[in-house]
Scaffold this active site. Sequence first.
Site, PDB file in Angstrom:
ATOM      1  CE  LYS A 291      -1.996  -1.610   3.659  1.00  0.00           C
ATOM      2  NZ  LYS A 291      -3.447  -1.573   3.450  1.00  0.00           N
TER       3      LYS A 291
ATOM      4  CE  LYS B 222      -2.240   4.250   3.115  1.00  0.00           C
ATOM      5  NZ  LYS B 222      -3.557   3.582   3.150  1.00  0.00           N
TER       6      LYS B 222
END
Length: 804
Positions: free
Chosen positions: A541, A547
Site C-alpha cells: 500500500k 499505515k
Amino acid sequence: MSREEFISSFQDKLTTSFGKSMEEATNKEAYQTVSLILRDMILRNWQKTQNKQREKDEKQMYYFSMEFLLGRLIESNLINTGLEKICVEALIELGFKPEEVFSEELDAGLGNGGLGRLAACFLDSLASLNLPGHGMGIRYKYGLFQQKMVNGYQVELPDYWLKDDYMWETKRSEKAIEVHFAGNVQLQSADGHLQVEHTDYERVLAIPYDVPIVGYDNQFVNSLRLWSAESMPNSFHFHSQKGTDYYHYLDYKRSVEQISEFLYPDDSYYEGKLLRLKQQYFLVSAGLQSIIRRFKKKHNDFLLFPQKIAIQINDTHPSLVIPELMRLLMDIEKLSWDDAWDITIQTVAYTNHTTLVEALEKWPVHMVKSLLPRIYMIIEEINERFCQSIYFEHPALRNEIANMAIISYEQIHMAHLAIVGSHSINGVAKLHTEIIKKREMKNFYRVFPERFNNKTNGITHRRWLLNVNPSLAQLISNTIGDGWIKEPRKLIHLIKYTDDSSLQDEISSVKLKNKQKLAKYIRDEYQITIDPNSLFDVHIKRLHGYKRQLLNLFHILHLYQLCKENPNVQFTPRTFIFGAKAAPGYHFAKQVIKLITAAADKINHDPFVKDKLKLIFLENYNVSLAEKIIPAADISEQISTASKEASGTGNMKLMMNGALTIGTLDGANIEIRDMVGPKNIFTFGLNSKEVFEYQQNGDYRARDVYNSDQRLSAVMDTLVNQSFFQDDVEFKNIYYSLLYNNDEYFVLKDFDSYVEAHQHVEQTYRNESSWNKKSITNIAHSGKFSSDRTISEYANEIWNIHPM
C-alpha cells in the site's frame, strides 16, 4: 468468435496494421493486434449502448475523480467480452506466450492508490450491472512516477505511460470544450437579471479522450472521459503586457500543457499548489460543460436536470463542481440563484475518504480569487448564506460558525463546500462514517443529519479473483458453480465446504503454485531466492506514517534479533514482502523505505538466519505488480492506526484470494471481522476510541513504552548505535520522531500487541487444516465486499439510476 476465426482475424490485422508476417511479429505488435480485434467488437457494443441510452433518456451518473487507477485493460476486456480462453489458445497456437503479450500494455498512469483503484472498480461494476454511469478524469501525460531503487533509496523517474499509443482511447476533438482562467469579472444588473462579463481571461482547450468501460458478459459499454489540456490557436495570456509576443505565446502554450501533464504536481511550493487548483477546475469545468451540452440536446427545462443527471465527487478534489455548476446555471443558462442552488444540491453527492487533517483540502483565498474570480464570488455567496442559516436556524451552533464556515482565516475549506453543496455525504466504512458523524464533522451532521450515510467500499471480483487468480476461480466454480461471477454473494456457498479436506488440499495446492510463481518472479527480477513453503507476509500500500510499515519492520527486526541471539530458535520460515511508493516530498516515508531496504540487505545476506527470514521490497508498486503478489499472500498486513484508515480495499482483495488478515480494528477490517468471525482474523492494538482519548487527553508517553519494553528498545537502538546499520546518522530522524515527537501513530504503543498477534499467526499456520479452513471462510465471505454490492447501494440510495 471461434479460435479459428480469431487466428484468421489476427493474421489479417497483423498484415494490414503492421505489414508483418507471423514470424516477424514482436510481442508488442501481437498485443496491439489483439487490442485492435477487441476494439472492433467493443466499439460496436459501445455505439449500441450509447444509442440505447440516448433513446431511453434514462438518468445518467457521472463520477468525477482526479484518479482512475485502471491497471492493464487487455485481460479484463478479454474476460468481459468472453474472448479470454479463445485468445489465449490462439496466441499459444501462433507461437506467442500470452502473459508476455499482455504485459506489453503499460499500466495507465491515471492514479496513485486506493482512491483511484476504487474509482476503477466502480466503473467496472457500473458497466457489469448495466447501470448508466461514466467516469470524468484527466488524461495525465505522466503518471505519479516510476519508482527506482538506487542504493536502497527511492528515486522518482517520469512515468511516461503514453509513449506508445493507448489502444483503448478514442480522441473526440469535435467535442472540445473551452475552460477559462483568471481575468476580470464585472457584474451588472440588466432588466432585473444579473449580467456577468468576464474579460481578459486565459483560454484553455479541453480535448476529451474516451475509454470504453466494458461490462461482464452483457455487451454493455460505459465511458471514461479523460480531458487533455491544449492551448488555443492564436490565444495569449492577456494579463501580460507582452500579450502578443511570440515567446510569450510559447510560455502560455507550455503553461496550458502542464495542466494535464502530471498526476499530483508537488504542492509544497506556490506554483505547484496553483497547478493543482488549475487541474481541479479544468476537470470540473470541462466535465460539467460537456454534461450540460448533452442534457440540452434532449431538454430545455433545467428543473429536470437532477432527474436526468447525478454527479458523485470522489473526495474533495472535484469539489469545485458545486460553484462551477452554479456558474453555468446562472451565468450561461440564466437561472436564478435559488433555482440553481436547488438543482446543484439535488444533483451533487460527495464521498469523503479521510479523517486526516492534511488530506482535507484548503486553498488560499487570494489564489482562488486570482485564478477563478467568478468562482470565488460564488463560493463567497454560498459561504455567506450558509453562515447566516447557521446563525438564524441553529443558534446553538453560533459559536461554531468560524469552524464550520467554507471561508475562514483566509482559507477556503473544500470539505465544507462539498458538504454544504451536496444532498448526500457518505463515508466508506461503518467506523469511518461514524467518526465523520460523531467527531470530525459532527456540527455539520447536526445541521444536515439526513445527508450522511455509509457506503462501505468494494472491489471488482472479476479482476481481483477471476482475472488474477484463475486457478482459484476455477476451483470455486467447480465446487459451487459459476453463478458467483455475476452474483458474488453466492461465494457464501463455499462456507459449507470449510471442513472438506479435499477442498482444503486443493486450496493449499493453488496457493503453493501462486507462491512458486511469485518466487520465480522475485528470483528473476531481484536475484533473491525465497522458499515458497515459507509464510508469505504481504504489506502492499502507499507508504504513510499511519499505515505503519514501520511497525511491521520493527517486528521483523525483533525476529531477526531472536535469530541472532539463538540460531537454533524454531519458528515457521517467513518471507516478508513490501510494495509501496512514498510521495516525493514526504521525507519520513522515504526514510522508512531506505530502512526497509537496508534491513533486507542485512537479513538476506546473514548466514545465521539461513532460510528463516527473508525481506523483500518490490519496487514500483502498481496494479500489475499487485496482481502478481495478491494471489500468493498468506498474511495480509492491515495495521493502520485505528481511526486513520477510512476503509481500505487491499484488505478485501487479499481476503478474496484466501489470505488471512492481521489488522487493527480500523476501516473495513471491522466489517471483515464481523463477517468471518473473530477466530478467522488476527486483530490487535488500540481501537479508535482509545486512540481518540489519548489524543484528547495527551497522556501518551512514547518514551515510557520504549523504556518498559526491552524488545522494542533493542530494535529501536539499532537505528542509532551502529549495531545493525553502520551509519548511526541515516535513521536518527525516525528514532527521534518516535521518541521526541511522541509517536504520532502509536507504533510503539501497539508493538507488544502486534508481536502477540503474530505469535498467534505462527501457531495457527502450523496447523495446515485449520489454516485452510480459515482461508476458505474468508473467501466465502468476500462476496460482501464486491464493488457490485457497493455500486448497487449508491445506485438505489443516492443516484436513483436503474439497470438498462
